[in-house]
Enzyme design. Structure first.
Site, short mmCIF file in Angstrom:
data_model
loop_
_atom_site.label_atom_id
_atom_site.label_comp_id
_atom_site.label_asym_id
_atom_site.label_seq_id
_atom_site.Cartn_x
_atom_site.Cartn_y
_atom_site.Cartn_z
N CYS A 84 38.87 39.72 45.76
CA CYS A 84 38.95 38.63 44.79
C CYS A 84 39.15 39.07 43.34
O CYS A 84 40.08 38.60 42.68
CB CYS A 84 37.72 37.74 44.89
SG CYS A 84 36.15 38.54 44.52
N HIS A 135 34.62 35.47 37.83
CA HIS A 135 34.39 36.78 38.47
C HIS A 135 35.19 37.91 37.84
O HIS A 135 35.58 38.87 38.50
CB HIS A 135 34.69 36.71 39.96
CG HIS A 135 33.68 37.47 40.79
ND1 HIS A 135 34.03 38.44 41.70
CD2 HIS A 135 32.34 37.39 40.83
CE1 HIS A 135 32.96 38.92 42.27
NE2 HIS A 135 31.91 38.31 41.75
#
Length: 492
Positions: A84, A135
């Site tokens: 990710c 993130h």
């Protein structure tokens, strides 16, 4: 646009609609008609779970399928990393993230020296919104950065440094950052500014369903900025674990199946509902034909090799219920199951519908394409290409090499041919047109092609930070993956 003019225009339209009885839509006058851009980026959704890809029978994504029908479906749309954080870094900068040392999640955060697409578009007058999973800030999974700043690999820097990496400092004018129930926001879900005295940003708790919250934040952003061009980065936290879905969503998928599968399908359906709501809001505001929407995943599904249906209470890493069939591999590998993702794009006012593009494209292309839509020249440092000449005018997509380097794996693809190189020196050549499941290594049959692709891969790797291709042994996880998916012996 002057805010008072915009509000007066909207008032006049509403007043006239009440007089005439016509209430179909409320459209604010726009002086700047540059197109709006929406990127919907989901988390750990496999290629098979876009219904339009036709791989499995249980995937139900009618709104995304309709988006593909009204625009284009990329059958070989790829991401730059099977994980990710690095894939997000590549997407938002339009650059191979290995160029700035962000090869895997542990090498974050996104350096402050890198310019995001939001910064570029905000400088050009766009409203820019970020919703959902970010993130790209320092966290417990960035040990090298933490150790350098604090001396402790698990302790992040103090807020005065930590917050510099948050989206509101990286070009986003409007933020609703959060994954499940806690959100850091600059506006309210009803579209209004924060309450007086709340400051420019506040942290709030939303006890409701996370995907509903993220969709509501997207709808509010669109409405807030309907009178100016906007860029929205909607990063849904789904179908990533922890799996959760409402009873109403789960009821759409009755019958015997793995519970993790049922929950993934339900979460994908929630995102699909969200895309449908966004399209409807755009239509209501008269913006649908002047808005590009793109949907893709940050990597392939983590099937954990066996797709074990662990109980939902299991808090460790587990299969998220999504599927990559018929592709081989999964998240964490640069086999197709890790890097080829659901990928659709629609711009009804410009891109002819019903297109199916089999040529390989990259998530890096979105930044270059979006800048062209905004009337900007892509930066020379960007690695992607503008897709509009192909999608709008029918020109061929430029044939080029696409590259990957992750952990002890690297690969290059040109057209249908893909060369996979492991740190151990093994080379696998696949023709993806004939063998999308990567079952037949043709390296010994095409040594000249292997050499050409390898030289290209080696040249690209020499431009990265650090430079070069991986060498040595695979890590423990990679060994398990490649034993399972390619049948290679595990190094002992």
């Amino acid at each position: 646009m002057n805010a008072s003019v915009s509000r007066w225009s909207a008032f006049v339209i509403v007043f006239l609609s009440l007089l005439t009885g016509r209430t179909t839509s409320v459209v604010a006058e726009r002086i700047d008609d540059r197109p709006n851009i929406i990127w919907v980026f989901c988390d750990d959704m496999g290629w098979a779970d876009l219904g339009a890809n036709g791989s499995v029978d249980d995937a139900k994504t009618p709104n995304l399928d309709d988006l593909a029908e009204r625009g284009v479906r990329f059958t070989s749309g790829t991401i730059t990393a099977p994980q990710c954080s690095p894939s997000r870094a590549g997407l938002l900068t339009g650059r191979y993230q290995q160029r700035f040392g962000f090869g895997h999640i542990g090498l974050g955060p996104l350096p402050l020296s890198e310019i995001t697409i939001a910064e570029r578009l905000a400088d050009a007058g766009y409203a820019t919104g970020m919703i959902g999973k970010w993130h790209l800030e320092p966290n417990a999974a960035t040990p090298d950065f933490n150790r350098e700043r604090t001396g402790d690999p698990k302790r992040v820097p103090p807020p005065e440094e930590f917050l510099r990496y948050f989206p509101e400092q990286r070009g986003f004018t409007d933020v609703y950052k959060g994954e499940i129930q806690q959100y850091r926001r600059t506006y309210r879900l009803n579209g209004q500014d924060l309450p007086e005295g709340a400051g420019p940003i506040q942290t709030v708790q939303h006890p409701g369903y996370r995907l509903t919250t993220q969709t509501q934040a997207a709808l509010a952003f669109i409405t807030r900025h309907r009178d100016q061009p906007f860029f929205l980065y909607l990063a849904y936290f789904a179908p990533h674990v922890p799996l959760e879905a409402t009873p109403e969503l789960l009821m759409r998928f009755p019958g015997p199946m793995a519970e993790r599968r049922r929950h993934a399908l339900a979460m994908n359906a929630a995102m699909d509902d969200g895309v449908g709501a966004i399209v409807k809001r755009l239509e209501t505001l008269g913006l649908a034909d002047n808005t590009m929407i793109v949907f893709l995943s940050d990597n392939g599904a983590p099937i954990k090799i066996t797709k074990e249906d662990r109980t939902l209470e299991w808090k460790g890493g587990a299969w998220d219920g999504s599927i990559n069939d018929p592709l081989n591999g999964e998240k964490g590998t640069i086999l197709e199951g890790g890097i080829r993702v659901p990928f659709v794009m629609a711009w009804p006012g410009q891109i002819p519908g019903g297109q199916v593009v089999d040529e390989p494209i990259s998530s890096l292309d979105l930044a270059a394409t979006s800048m062209a839509m905004a009337g900007l020249e892509p930066a020379e440092t960007m690695d992607g290409v503008d897709l509009l000449p192909s999608l709008v005018d029918g020109e061929p997509i430029v044939e080029r090499d696409l590259f990957w380097r992750f952990w002890g794996q690297s690969a290059v693809r040109r057209g249908d041919w893909k060369l996979l190189v492991l740190a151990t020196g093994e080379r696998y050549l696949f023709n993806l047109a004939d063998d999308p499941s990567e079952q037949h290594n043709l390296a010994s049959e095409h040594p000249d092609r292997v050499d050409r692709l390898y030289r290209s891969l080696e040249s690209w790797a020499g431009q990265l930070e650090p430079a070069g291709l991986p060498s040595g042994n695979l890590n423990d996880q990679e060994q398990k993956f490649y034993e399972a998916f390619l049948g290679r012996p595990i190094d002992r």
